[in-house]
Design an enzyme around this catalytic site. Structure first.
Site, mmCIF file in Angstrom:
data_model
loop_
_atom_site.group_PDB
_atom_site.id
_atom_site.type_symbol
_atom_site.label_atom_id
_atom_site.label_comp_id
_atom_site.label_asym_id
_atom_site.label_seq_id
_atom_site.Cartn_x
_atom_site.Cartn_y
_atom_site.Cartn_z
ATOM 1 C CD GLU A 156 -1.877 -2.071 2.064
ATOM 2 O OE1 GLU A 156 -0.938 -2.074 2.878
ATOM 3 O OE2 GLU A 156 -2.651 -3.026 1.891
ATOM 4 C CE1 TYR A 168 7.754 0.695 -3.572
ATOM 5 C CE2 TYR A 168 5.663 1.849 -3.391
ATOM 6 C CZ TYR A 168 6.859 1.447 -2.840
ATOM 7 O OH TYR A 168 7.158 1.784 -1.547
HETATM 8 C C1 LIG Z 1 10.552 6.061 -1.708
HETATM 9 C C2 LIG Z 1 12.048 6.127 -1.401
HETATM 10 C C3 LIG Z 1 12.423 4.887 -0.571
HETATM 11 C C4 LIG Z 1 12.841 6.151 -2.727
HETATM 12 O O1 LIG Z 1 14.211 6.134 -2.414
HETATM 13 P P1 LIG Z 1 15.331 6.848 -3.317
HETATM 14 O O2 LIG Z 1 16.645 6.322 -2.881
HETATM 15 O O3 LIG Z 1 15.162 8.310 -3.352
HETATM 16 O O4 LIG Z 1 14.943 6.293 -4.764
HETATM 17 P P2 LIG Z 1 15.944 5.916 -5.962
HETATM 18 O O5 LIG Z 1 17.007 6.937 -6.110
HETATM 19 O O6 LIG Z 1 16.347 4.497 -5.788
HETATM 20 O O7 LIG Z 1 14.968 6.049 -7.232
HETATM 21 C C5 LIG Z 1 14.250 4.931 -7.710
HETATM 22 C C6 LIG Z 1 13.074 5.388 -8.521
HETATM 23 O O8 LIG Z 1 12.135 6.083 -7.674
HETATM 24 C C7 LIG Z 1 11.522 7.142 -8.429
HETATM 25 N N1 LIG Z 1 11.948 8.432 -7.918
HETATM 26 C C8 LIG Z 1 13.004 8.680 -7.095
HETATM 27 N N2 LIG Z 1 13.064 10.006 -6.804
HETATM 28 C C9 LIG Z 1 12.062 10.591 -7.485
HETATM 29 C C10 LIG Z 1 11.607 11.948 -7.588
HETATM 30 N N3 LIG Z 1 12.214 12.935 -6.940
HETATM 31 N N4 LIG Z 1 10.518 12.199 -8.349
HETATM 32 C C11 LIG Z 1 9.874 11.214 -9.000
HETATM 33 N N5 LIG Z 1 10.243 9.893 -8.937
HETATM 34 C C12 LIG Z 1 11.339 9.599 -8.195
HETATM 35 C C13 LIG Z 1 12.028 6.984 -9.853
HETATM 36 O O9 LIG Z 1 11.178 6.065 -10.516
HETATM 37 C C14 LIG Z 1 13.390 6.365 -9.617
HETATM 38 O O10 LIG Z 1 13.878 5.695 -10.746
HETATM 39 P P3 LIG Z 1 14.743 6.552 -11.849
HETATM 40 O O11 LIG Z 1 15.955 7.023 -11.116
HETATM 41 O O12 LIG Z 1 15.047 5.558 -12.905
HETATM 42 O O13 LIG Z 1 13.845 7.681 -12.283
HETATM 43 C C15 LIG Z 1 12.399 7.436 -0.620
HETATM 44 O O14 LIG Z 1 11.901 8.532 -1.341
HETATM 45 C C16 LIG Z 1 11.865 7.499 0.802
HETATM 46 O O15 LIG Z 1 12.483 7.017 1.741
HETATM 47 N N6 LIG Z 1 10.672 8.126 0.969
HETATM 48 C C17 LIG Z 1 10.084 8.298 2.315
HETATM 49 C C18 LIG Z 1 9.505 7.002 2.826
HETATM 50 C C19 LIG Z 1 8.451 6.478 1.865
HETATM 51 O O16 LIG Z 1 7.648 7.215 1.324
HETATM 52 N N7 LIG Z 1 8.435 5.131 1.707
HETATM 53 C C20 LIG Z 1 7.493 4.480 0.844
HETATM 54 C C21 LIG Z 1 6.323 4.026 1.623
HETATM 55 S S1 LIG Z 1 5.156 3.180 0.584
#
Ligand SMILES: CC(C)(COP(=O)(O)OP(=O)(O)OC[C@H]1O[C@@H](n2cnc3c(N)ncnc32)[C@H](O)[C@@H]1OP(=O)(O)O)[C@@H](O)C(=O)NCCC(=O)NCCS
Length: 236
Positions: A156, A168
């Site tokens: 979710e 995802y």
């Molecule tokens: C969700 C989360 C874990 C992603 O981690 P991250 O290390 O920033 O993500 P990554 O650098 O591995 O990016 C992976 C993909 O996420 C998406 N993404 C990452 N940053 C993004 C941004 N600023 N805007 C849009 N999409 C983004 C893209 O699809 C990206 O792939 P791409 O680089 O090929 O475009 C992080 O933002 C986080 O900790 N968020 C707070 C907690 C949270 O919301 N958890 C999810 C609960 S369901």
């Protein structure tokens, strides 16, 4: 690659809960993680850890792989075996000149329910986002789910959390409904997302391609410095 993925341990919990508070508006308390690690046989948690050098990484990988293997064996075994293995875990101490590890970049977890793995959490330190670490953890969960025999991954996510949804979707997840007012802090709806069958050729091919691109990206990931542990950002 400067970051490794390994099973979360009880000692990680203070750092995990510090990151949790930076990332979520309804953070789990440390006790919740302790219960998950100690008492929930259906749950698995991993962390992404920055390790300083090659020697440290090799040591860490082999020690933790051994420990994880013992864990899995113990989880399958009867209680006397389990006790014996738990005793063994205690003996698994770090060597004298243990290479010093720094901090955790993030963590993630799942629950295995029959042949479905439910993602319970995933989070990356705000200062380290956008360089593939969320993806590294997500791939870690996917590998774990497959190793545990899961056929699907599901989760979710807040309807407003476009960053997580993009992650995802990148791995082929699709929307399969809404849980109305799922989040009690602001009554936000949750989007329910599902993977393709994990064993399908299309999922496996996509995973292989994405893993190879991710490895290249992570080779350039910046190190975790102590001051970055103090960062903060808007919580989800
Ligand atoms: C969700 C989360 C874990 C992603 O981690 P991250 O290390 O920033 O993500 P990554 O650098 O591995 O990016 C992976 C993909 O996420 C998406 N993404 C990452 N940053 C993004 C941004 N600023 N805007 C849009 N999409 C983004 C893209 O699809 C990206 O792939 P791409 O680089 O090929 O475009 C992080 O933002 C986080 O900790 N968020 C707070 C907690 C949270 O919301 N958890 C999810 C609960 S369901």
């Amino acid at each position: 690659m400067p970051y490794i993925v390994r099973p979360m341990e009880i000692d990680d919990i203070p750092e995990v809960t510090a990151i949790e508070r930076q990332c979520f508006s309804m953070p789990w308390p440390a006790n919740a993680y302790r219960r998950e690690l100690r008492d929930n046989r259906l749950s698995r948690y991993i962390v992404a850890e920055w390790v300083e050098n090659e020697e440290a990484r090799e040591w860490q990988k082999s020690a933790l792989a051994r420990k994880q293997q013992l864990h899995e064996t113990a989880a399958r075994g009867k209680s006397p075996v389990r006790r014996a293995l738990e005793h063994l875990f205690q003996g698994l101490t770090r060597p004298e000149q243990e290479p010093r590890t720094v901090k955790l970049a993030g963590y993630a977890g799942l629950w295995l329910m029959l042949d479905e793995a439910h993602v319970t959490t995933i989070a990356v330190r705000p200062s380290l986002r956008g360089q593939g670490l969320g993806e590294l953890l997500f791939v870690g969960l996917t590998d774990l789910a497959m190793a545990l025999g899961a056929r699907y991954l599901t989760l979710e996510v807040r309807v407003s959390n476009i960053v997580a949804q993009n992650l995802y979707k990148k791995y082929g997840f699709h929307e399969e409904g809404i849980r109305k007012r799922y989040y009690s802090d602001n009554s936000e709806d949750a989007l329910i997302m599902w993977s393709e069958p994990l064993g399908s050729a299309s999922f496996q091919n996509r995973l292989a391609d994405l893993k190879s691109a991710l490895n290249k990206k992570l080779a350039k990931a910046k190190p975790l410095r102590t001051e970055q542990a103090e960062d903060s950002t808007a919580a989800m």
